[in-house]
Design a protein around this motif. Structure first.
Motif, PDB file in Angstrom:
ATOM      1  N   PHE A 169       6.141 -17.722 -13.108  1.00  0.00           N
ATOM      2  CA  PHE A 169       5.501 -17.220 -11.904  1.00  0.00           C
ATOM      3  C   PHE A 169       4.659 -16.006 -12.442  1.00  0.00           C
ATOM      4  O   PHE A 169       5.146 -15.123 -13.286  1.00  0.00           O
ATOM      5  N   GLU A 170       3.592 -15.644 -11.616  1.00  0.00           N
ATOM      6  CA  GLU A 170       2.915 -14.209 -11.803  1.00  0.00           C
ATOM      7  C   GLU A 170       2.800 -13.465 -10.545  1.00  0.00           C
ATOM      8  O   GLU A 170       2.458 -14.409  -9.349  1.00  0.00           O
ATOM      9  N   LEU A 171       2.942 -12.148 -10.488  1.00  0.00           N
ATOM     10  CA  LEU A 171       2.789 -11.459  -9.423  1.00  0.00           C
ATOM     11  C   LEU A 171       1.907 -10.350  -9.399  1.00  0.00           C
ATOM     12  O   LEU A 171       2.223  -9.328 -10.295  1.00  0.00           O
ATOM     13  N   LYS A 172       0.534 -10.407  -9.407  1.00  0.00           N
ATOM     14  CA  LYS A 172      -0.218  -9.498  -9.703  1.00  0.00           C
ATOM     15  C   LYS A 172      -0.840  -8.725  -8.500  1.00  0.00           C
ATOM     16  O   LYS A 172      -1.041  -9.261  -7.559  1.00  0.00           O
ATOM     17  N   PRO A 173      -0.891  -7.210  -8.570  1.00  0.00           N
ATOM     18  CA  PRO A 173      -1.644  -6.527  -7.586  1.00  0.00           C
ATOM     19  C   PRO A 173      -3.035  -6.703  -7.263  1.00  0.00           C
ATOM     20  O   PRO A 173      -3.823  -7.113  -8.196  1.00  0.00           O
ATOM     21  N   PHE A 174      -3.399  -6.891  -6.025  1.00  0.00           N
ATOM     22  CA  PHE A 174      -4.823  -7.218  -5.593  1.00  0.00           C
ATOM     23  C   PHE A 174      -4.905  -6.223  -4.273  1.00  0.00           C
ATOM     24  O   PHE A 174      -3.819  -6.231  -3.437  1.00  0.00           O
ATOM     25  N   TYR A 175      -6.115  -5.584  -4.025  1.00  0.00           N
ATOM     26  CA  TYR A 175      -6.543  -5.156  -2.885  1.00  0.00           C
ATOM     27  C   TYR A 175      -7.223  -6.203  -2.007  1.00  0.00           C
ATOM     28  O   TYR A 175      -8.301  -6.634  -2.495  1.00  0.00           O
ATOM     29  N   VAL A 176      -6.664  -6.857  -0.895  1.00  0.00           N
ATOM     30  CA  VAL A 176      -7.191  -7.809  -0.155  1.00  0.00           C
ATOM     31  C   VAL A 176      -7.781  -7.495   1.324  1.00  0.00           C
ATOM     32  O   VAL A 176      -6.984  -6.711   1.792  1.00  0.00           O
ATOM     33  N   TYR A 177      -9.007  -7.784   1.461  1.00  0.00           N
ATOM     34  CA  TYR A 177      -9.368  -7.476   2.936  1.00  0.00           C
ATOM     35  C   TYR A 177      -8.623  -7.927   3.974  1.00  0.00           C
ATOM     36  O   TYR A 177      -8.436  -9.209   3.869  1.00  0.00           O
ATOM     37  N   ASP A 178      -8.242  -7.391   4.872  1.00  0.00           N
ATOM     38  CA  ASP A 178      -7.497  -7.908   6.182  1.00  0.00           C
ATOM     39  C   ASP A 178      -8.462  -7.852   7.379  1.00  0.00           C
ATOM     40  O   ASP A 178      -8.797  -6.430   7.915  1.00  0.00           O
ATOM     41  N   ASP A 179      -8.444  -8.913   7.944  1.00  0.00           N
ATOM     42  CA  ASP A 179      -9.467  -9.151   9.230  1.00  0.00           C
ATOM     43  C   ASP A 179      -9.015  -8.140  10.276  1.00  0.00           C
ATOM     44  O   ASP A 179      -9.779  -7.718  11.239  1.00  0.00           O
ATOM     45  N   GLU A 180      -7.801  -7.765  10.420  1.00  0.00           N
ATOM     46  CA  GLU A 180      -7.184  -7.308  11.596  1.00  0.00           C
ATOM     47  C   GLU A 180      -7.185  -5.797  11.497  1.00  0.00           C
ATOM     48  O   GLU A 180      -7.485  -5.057  12.272  1.00  0.00           O
ATOM     49  N   GLU A 181      -6.834  -5.295  10.019  1.00  0.00           N
ATOM     50  CA  GLU A 181      -7.012  -3.840   9.841  1.00  0.00           C
ATOM     51  C   GLU A 181      -8.233  -3.566   9.651  1.00  0.00           C
ATOM     52  O   GLU A 181      -8.797  -2.235   9.865  1.00  0.00           O
ATOM     53  N   LYS A 182      -9.239  -4.399   9.265  1.00  0.00           N
ATOM     54  CA  LYS A 182     -10.533  -4.144   8.951  1.00  0.00           C
ATOM     55  C   LYS A 182     -10.746  -3.333   7.620  1.00  0.00           C
ATOM     56  O   LYS A 182     -11.430  -2.265   7.501  1.00  0.00           O
ATOM     57  N   GLN A 183      -9.758  -3.456   7.067  1.00  0.00           N
ATOM     58  CA  GLN A 183      -9.770  -2.663   5.667  1.00  0.00           C
ATOM     59  C   GLN A 183      -8.834  -3.398   4.533  1.00  0.00           C
ATOM     60  O   GLN A 183      -8.279  -4.317   4.819  1.00  0.00           O
ATOM     61  N   TYR A 184      -8.966  -2.934   3.318  1.00  0.00           N
ATOM     62  CA  TYR A 184      -8.602  -3.356   2.028  1.00  0.00           C
ATOM     63  C   TYR A 184      -6.777  -2.797   2.028  1.00  0.00           C
ATOM     64  O   TYR A 184      -6.817  -1.806   2.022  1.00  0.00           O
ATOM     65  N   ILE A 185      -5.920  -3.954   2.072  1.00  0.00           N
ATOM     66  CA  ILE A 185      -4.747  -3.540   1.786  1.00  0.00           C
ATOM     67  C   ILE A 185      -4.182  -4.147   0.508  1.00  0.00           C
ATOM     68  O   ILE A 185      -4.525  -5.005   0.010  1.00  0.00           O
ATOM     69  N   LEU A 186      -3.053  -3.453  -0.003  1.00  0.00           N
ATOM     70  CA  LEU A 186      -2.462  -3.708  -1.134  1.00  0.00           C
ATOM     71  C   LEU A 186      -1.473  -4.816  -0.963  1.00  0.00           C
ATOM     72  O   LEU A 186      -0.656  -4.948  -0.100  1.00  0.00           O
ATOM     73  N   CYS A 187      -1.730  -5.911  -1.952  1.00  0.00           N
ATOM     74  CA  CYS A 187      -0.752  -6.992  -1.890  1.00  0.00           C
ATOM     75  C   CYS A 187      -0.625  -7.420  -3.379  1.00  0.00           C
ATOM     76  O   CYS A 187      -1.134  -6.804  -4.304  1.00  0.00           O
ATOM     77  N   GLY A 188       0.437  -8.343  -3.541  1.00  0.00           N
ATOM     78  CA  GLY A 188       0.644  -8.985  -4.843  1.00  0.00           C
ATOM     79  C   GLY A 188       0.233 -10.609  -4.707  1.00  0.00           C
ATOM     80  O   GLY A 188       0.623 -11.324  -3.659  1.00  0.00           O
ATOM     81  N   LYS A 189      -0.437 -11.033  -5.525  1.00  0.00           N
ATOM     82  CA  LYS A 189      -1.072 -12.322  -5.549  1.00  0.00           C
ATOM     83  C   LYS A 189       0.031 -13.233  -6.303  1.00  0.00           C
ATOM     84  O   LYS A 189       0.283 -12.944  -7.587  1.00  0.00           O
ATOM     85  N   LEU A 190       0.630 -14.021  -5.659  1.00  0.00           N
ATOM     86  CA  LEU A 190       1.808 -14.848  -6.302  1.00  0.00           C
ATOM     87  C   LEU A 190       1.063 -16.241  -6.818  1.00  0.00           C
ATOM     88  O   LEU A 190       0.319 -16.833  -6.001  1.00  0.00           O
ATOM     89  N   ASP A 191       1.199 -16.473  -8.159  1.00  0.00           N
ATOM     90  CA  ASP A 191       0.348 -17.850  -8.519  1.00  0.00           C
ATOM     91  C   ASP A 191       1.199 -18.155  -9.801  1.00  0.00           C
ATOM     92  O   ASP A 191       2.242 -17.489 -10.407  1.00  0.00           O
ATOM     93  N   CYS A 192       0.893 -19.413 -10.221  1.00  0.00           N
ATOM     94  CA  CYS A 192       1.564 -19.831 -11.551  1.00  0.00           C
ATOM     95  C   CYS A 192       0.589 -20.999 -12.193  1.00  0.00           C
ATOM     96  O   CYS A 192      -0.092 -21.701 -11.370  1.00  0.00           O
TER      97      CYS A 192
END
Length: 422
Positions: free
Chosen positions: A381-404
């Motif tokens: 598994f990979e968990l990499k940091p991403f800033y993702v735009y949040d439609d409710e916050e109307k801003q980019y929030i920090l997330c981890g993208k889980l992928d494999c």
């Protein structure tokens, strides 16, 4: 020619050294981004002196296509057709990467290391991508620059989103795969994966990508972002008692918009930014149901209307078969409606695409459980940091993208690279 357009024409001619060119054509178009903001573009096509368009209507070699964003006044595209340029005193990069970066900053107003970073570099090309403190963003932005053997610019393109400081909620990244273990287990899903090379469907366990919010470890779906324009999620199963006789008459789809100079320079919001009201949804459901009763009379209760989306001249209804699909590609209907009359104009059924799998060898019996598949994959598994735009916050929030990038063959239990299955 309108004086406001002429100003851009003069700017392009000077900036790109187009003394050996004449302005063949100019056009206006508009675009709506993920944030539902309208931007207007001016496209200028310059032909080398003494040339005309080819018999098939294509541009002659060396044509310069220059595009500006009217809202910002900034350059967005510069393409010299076939990589050939006849520019005099145009853009030339003699000093390497730093010179290219400074030119990009000057033309776009973006700041290197704050909003974009180097992604890839070759002898005659350089690519950049949008970043926040070195962390990739979604939706993202990309910049590409190419030059010829004489270091003359032959291609420049900037597209997508480059967040500004006030659009970002900055945090310290503190997610780990151990923390996300319970989520990772749930994201291992069984699907049928087509191999075009082997003409076979493989039963595979693969990881469905997902974002995990850094702040509270709640999840945010990974979505392939569609073009800008208002969207509305719908959850409506279409059912009827009686079909309607007579075939539906398709009308030609026309995506060309007529943009006036005043619209462009006043930055008038596109109609695709208008909200989709409850009344719009109601009328759309009725129109879509009428179409299904004509074209799919036996399918009552099978289709679910999942989304409405404004795009150019149309309101597009997305329908999916209301059953559990385990294939990578699922059955889908896209129905185009006139937003003024709410009449169906045309529709696209991806059934023709799915029929190619009918000749594929079916997958054999599954012998591996979901739990066993997870155990085989958990170290990959990979968990990499991403800033993702949040439609409710109307801003980019920090997330981890889980992928494999790997999956498990559900028949043999073999761990495979998903990219190699195709």
């Amino acid at each position: 020619m309108d004086s406001r357009i002429q100003a851009f024409v003069d700017q392009a001619q000077t900036t790109f050294g187009l003394g050996n060119y004449y302005l063949y054509h100019h056009s206006l178009w508009r675009d709506v981004n993920h944030f539902n903001e309208t931007s207007y573009k001016l496209c200028l096509e310059w032909f080398p002196n003494g040339t005309e368009s080819d018999e098939d209507g294509s541009n002659p070699e060396g044509t310069a296509i220059i595009e500006y964003n009217i809202n910002t006044g900034k350059l967005e595209t510069a393409i010299f057709v076939m990589g050939e340029t006849y520019a005099q005193d145009g853009i030339t990069f003699n000093s390497g990467t730093e010179e290219v970066i400074k030119w990009i900053e000057q033309e776009t107003g973006l700041t290197y290391n704050e909003q974009f970073q180097l992604h890839n570099e070759t002898e005659d090309e350089i690519e950049f991508s949008a970043m926040i403190d070195g962390i990739p963003v979604s939706p993202s932005g990309y910049i590409e620059v190419k030059w010829n053997a004489n270091r003359q610019l032959t291609f420049f393109s900037v597209h997508g989103e480059f967040p500004t400081d006030d659009q970002v909620i900055r945090e310290t990244y503190n997610l780990s795969l151990k923390q996300a273990e319970h989520i990772a287990k749930e994201q291992v899903k069984g699907i049928e994966f087509p191999s075009f090379e082997q003409k076979k469907l493989f039963a595979v366990y693969a990881v469905e990508e997902i974002y995990i919010k850094n702040e509270d470890q709640s999840t945010k779906p990974f979505e392939m972002l569609q073009d800008g324009g208002t969207s509305k999620k719908v959850n409506h199963i279409l059912e009827w008692d009686e079909p309607i006789s007579g075939a539906f008459e398709r009308k030609e789809i026309d995506l060309q918009e007529e943009i006036t100079v005043n619209e462009a320079f006043s930055c008038t919001p596109s109609p695709t930014t208008l909200p989709i009201t409850e009344e719009d949804e109601k009328k759309c459901v009725q129109a879509v149901e009428r179409l299904l009763r004509q074209e799919y009379p036996e399918d009552s209760g099978k289709w679910r209307l999942t989304n409405l989306h404004r795009d150019k001249k149309y309101l597009i209804a997305t329908l999916r078969i209301d059953q559990h699909e385990t294939r990578v590609f699922e059955r889908k209907l896209s129905i185009l409606l006139d937003p003024n009359t709410m009449d169906v104009v045309n529709y696209i059924d991806n059934q023709f695409m799915l029929e190619m799998y009918h000749s594929f060898e079916e997958s054999r019996d599954v012998t591996v459980t979901q739990e066993e598949a997870y155990e085989k994959l958990k170290g990959l598994f990979e968990l990499k940091p991403f800033y993702v735009y949040d439609d409710e916050e109307k801003q980019y929030i920090l997330c981890g993208k889980l992928d494999c990038h790997h999956g498990v063959n559900a028949e043999s239990g073999e761990v495979v690279l998903l990219d190699e299955l195709g």
